[in-house]
Design a protein around this motif. Structure first.
Motif, PDB file in Angstrom:
ATOM      1  N   LEU A 197       0.831  -1.207   0.000  1.00  0.00           N
ATOM      2  CA  LEU A 197       0.000   0.000   0.000  1.00  0.00           C
ATOM      3  C   LEU A 197       0.864   1.256   0.000  1.00  0.00           C
ATOM      4  O   LEU A 197       0.582   2.214  -0.732  1.00  0.00           O
ATOM      5  CB  LEU A 197      -0.924   0.003   1.218  1.00  0.00           C
ATOM      6  CG  LEU A 197      -2.091  -0.993   1.194  1.00  0.00           C
ATOM      7  CD1 LEU A 197      -2.826  -0.982   2.519  1.00  0.00           C
ATOM      8  CD2 LEU A 197      -3.058  -0.656   0.056  1.00  0.00           C
ATOM      9  N   VAL A 201       0.180   2.500  -3.583  1.00  0.00           N
ATOM     10  CA  VAL A 201      -0.997   3.363  -3.466  1.00  0.00           C
ATOM     11  C   VAL A 201      -0.628   4.757  -2.994  1.00  0.00           C
ATOM     12  O   VAL A 201      -1.144   5.751  -3.518  1.00  0.00           O
ATOM     13  CB  VAL A 201      -2.027   2.725  -2.509  1.00  0.00           C
ATOM     14  CG1 VAL A 201      -3.262   3.600  -2.400  1.00  0.00           C
ATOM     15  CG2 VAL A 201      -2.397   1.327  -2.991  1.00  0.00           C
ATOM     16  N   TRP A 205      -1.726   8.364  -4.759  1.00  0.00           N
ATOM     17  CA  TRP A 205      -2.601   9.334  -4.117  1.00  0.00           C
ATOM     18  C   TRP A 205      -2.052  10.748  -4.221  1.00  0.00           C
ATOM     19  O   TRP A 205      -2.789  11.729  -4.048  1.00  0.00           O
ATOM     20  CB  TRP A 205      -2.813   8.973  -2.647  1.00  0.00           C
ATOM     21  CG  TRP A 205      -3.979   8.067  -2.439  1.00  0.00           C
ATOM     22  CD1 TRP A 205      -3.945   6.728  -2.230  1.00  0.00           C
ATOM     23  CD2 TRP A 205      -5.358   8.427  -2.438  1.00  0.00           C
ATOM     24  NE1 TRP A 205      -5.217   6.221  -2.092  1.00  0.00           N
ATOM     25  CE2 TRP A 205      -6.108   7.249  -2.214  1.00  0.00           C
ATOM     26  CE3 TRP A 205      -6.040   9.630  -2.614  1.00  0.00           C
ATOM     27  CZ2 TRP A 205      -7.492   7.241  -2.153  1.00  0.00           C
ATOM     28  CZ3 TRP A 205      -7.429   9.623  -2.552  1.00  0.00           C
ATOM     29  CH2 TRP A 205      -8.134   8.439  -2.327  1.00  0.00           C
ATOM     30  N   GLU A 288      -4.182  -6.058  -1.617  1.00  0.00           N
ATOM     31  CA  GLU A 288      -3.716  -4.683  -1.844  1.00  0.00           C
ATOM     32  C   GLU A 288      -4.458  -4.034  -3.006  1.00  0.00           C
ATOM     33  O   GLU A 288      -4.830  -2.853  -2.938  1.00  0.00           O
ATOM     34  CB  GLU A 288      -2.205  -4.698  -2.099  1.00  0.00           C
ATOM     35  CG  GLU A 288      -1.608  -3.342  -2.426  1.00  0.00           C
ATOM     36  CD  GLU A 288      -1.554  -3.063  -3.917  1.00  0.00           C
ATOM     37  OE1 GLU A 288      -1.685  -1.881  -4.294  1.00  0.00           O
ATOM     38  OE2 GLU A 288      -1.402  -4.023  -4.693  1.00  0.00           O
ATOM     39  N   LYS A 289      -4.705  -4.778  -4.089  1.00  0.00           N
ATOM     40  CA  LYS A 289      -5.439  -4.216  -5.227  1.00  0.00           C
ATOM     41  C   LYS A 289      -6.882  -3.893  -4.843  1.00  0.00           C
ATOM     42  O   LYS A 289      -7.446  -2.882  -5.282  1.00  0.00           O
ATOM     43  CB  LYS A 289      -5.420  -5.197  -6.397  1.00  0.00           C
ATOM     44  CG  LYS A 289      -4.053  -5.434  -6.996  1.00  0.00           C
ATOM     45  CD  LYS A 289      -3.450  -4.167  -7.557  1.00  0.00           C
ATOM     46  CE  LYS A 289      -4.189  -3.670  -8.786  1.00  0.00           C
ATOM     47  NZ  LYS A 289      -3.546  -2.473  -9.366  1.00  0.00           N
ATOM     48  N   GLN A 292      -6.845  -0.819  -2.807  1.00  0.00           N
ATOM     49  CA  GLN A 292      -6.509   0.330  -3.647  1.00  0.00           C
ATOM     50  C   GLN A 292      -7.724   0.853  -4.406  1.00  0.00           C
ATOM     51  O   GLN A 292      -7.908   2.065  -4.545  1.00  0.00           O
ATOM     52  CB  GLN A 292      -5.418  -0.062  -4.646  1.00  0.00           C
ATOM     53  CG  GLN A 292      -5.095   1.019  -5.666  1.00  0.00           C
ATOM     54  CD  GLN A 292      -4.064   0.559  -6.679  1.00  0.00           C
ATOM     55  OE1 GLN A 292      -3.225  -0.277  -6.384  1.00  0.00           O
ATOM     56  NE2 GLN A 292      -4.126   1.106  -7.877  1.00  0.00           N
TER      57      GLN A 292
END
Length: 331
Positions: A197, A201, A205, A288-289, A292
């Protein structure tokens, strides 16, 4: 300089490997950076039971001092294998090539073995030496121990010569090894998800255009729907049109979910390589996907629902509205 090389080395250290091979890790780096990289790598691996194998051309004196064991090759043949430091100089001195005090040891070895005027066959001298024969016997003993026993060191010298069951040497892919629980992971599943993450991710962000691309499409589609189906009449034909609209809305949400596949396709080669190296489990990557895409899916469904629900004139109750948004989000 050498950012990609240093990142590649760092990624190789992530999962606490039993052995790591570095092919010319100092190439393209200045002497200070090369020395720093080798000091960091050796410092990280000391005491962890990891074997570090490095190929280096013309190492600096500082890097040469870091080498515990040394293998010298000439034309693909071994001419020396043993401790580093001054030990190879003593061997070459016995062959008639004395070391000059104060000279760079690595430069001395390189100039000696590449000297065209040298008449000594270094490879033949090494192969006929007592040291080479001892090393060959030790290697054969270790190999026989490995073939006969799962736990190294559990056989005596006499037992190694018996015709017992032998291991089968094979290559196992990451997917098969994971199914058979043969892969060793350095971190727990939660730790892997947390690192992924932060690694994937958190960077996205900070990209405004990436977030906008995730939210603009459902909002634009919601605006188009609202312009076509605003204020439907409260009769049979209005109900019939509303039913068709709800069906198309759910179907469209399913089609919009295909967009993340482009992101997945772009990073798939990297994921395959990282799984093969046991960086993380497949389940950690899938989780994790999912995490996300959750914020993007929720905000997109909420934006689409706010625009279309009230303009079309559906049932004005909180339960109905949130069920409508939930249906778009889940699909």
């Amino acid at each position: 300089g050498g950012e990609r090389k240093r990142v590649a080395i760092s990624m190789g250290l992530l999962y606490n490997p039993r052995a790591i091979f570095l092919d010319e890790p100092t190439t393209g780096l200045d002497s200070a950076m090369a020395s720093e990289v080798m000091h960091i790598v050796k410092g990280q691996l000391q005491g962890l039971g990891c074997t570090l194998v490095v190929t280096i051309h013309q190492p600096s004196p500082v890097i040469f001092e870091l080498l515990d064991k040394l293998i010298l090759l000439k034309a693909g043949r071994i001419i020396y294998m043993g401790p580093g430091g001054m030990d190879p100089c003593k061997v070459f001195a016995d062959l008639g090539y004395p070391y000059r005090q104060g000279y760079n040891i690595a430069e001395f070895l390189l100039e000696t073995v590449t000297d065209k005027a040298a008449k000594c066959d270094f490879a033949a001298e090494y192969e006929s030496s007592k040291q080479a024969k001892t090393q060959l016997q030790e290697a054969n003993a270790i190999w026989e121990d490995f073939l006969h026993q799962t736990k190294p060191g559990s056989l005596s010298a006499s037992e190694r010569n018996t015709d017992g069951p032998r291991r089968k040497i094979s290559v196992t892919l990451a997917q098969e090894a994971e199914q058979k629980s043969l892969l060793y992971y350095a971190n727990s599943p939660l730790r892997e998800v947390w690192v992924l993450l932060r690694y994937r991710v958190a960077v996205k962000w900070r990209m405004g255009w990436f977030i906008a691309s995730k939210l603009v499409i459902p909002i634009l589609v919601g605006g188009v729907y609202s312009s076509f189906f605003n204020n439907l009449p409260k009769n049979f034909w209005g109900s019939f049109t509303t039913a068709g609209l709800l069906f198309v809305t759910v179907a469209l949400a399913g089609f919009l979910s295909i967009a993340p596949l482009e992101d997945f396709k772009g990073e798939w080669p990297l994921v395959l390589r990282q799984r093969q190296d046991a960086y993380y489990r497949s389940s950690s990557y899938v989780l994790e996907k999912i995490l996300q895409e959750l914020p993007y899916g929720l905000m997109g469904a909420l934006g689409f629902g706010i625009i279309t629900y009230f303009v079309i004139g559906l049932k004005m109750t909180p339960y109905a509205f949130f069920f409508y948004v939930l249906s778009s989000f889940v699909v």
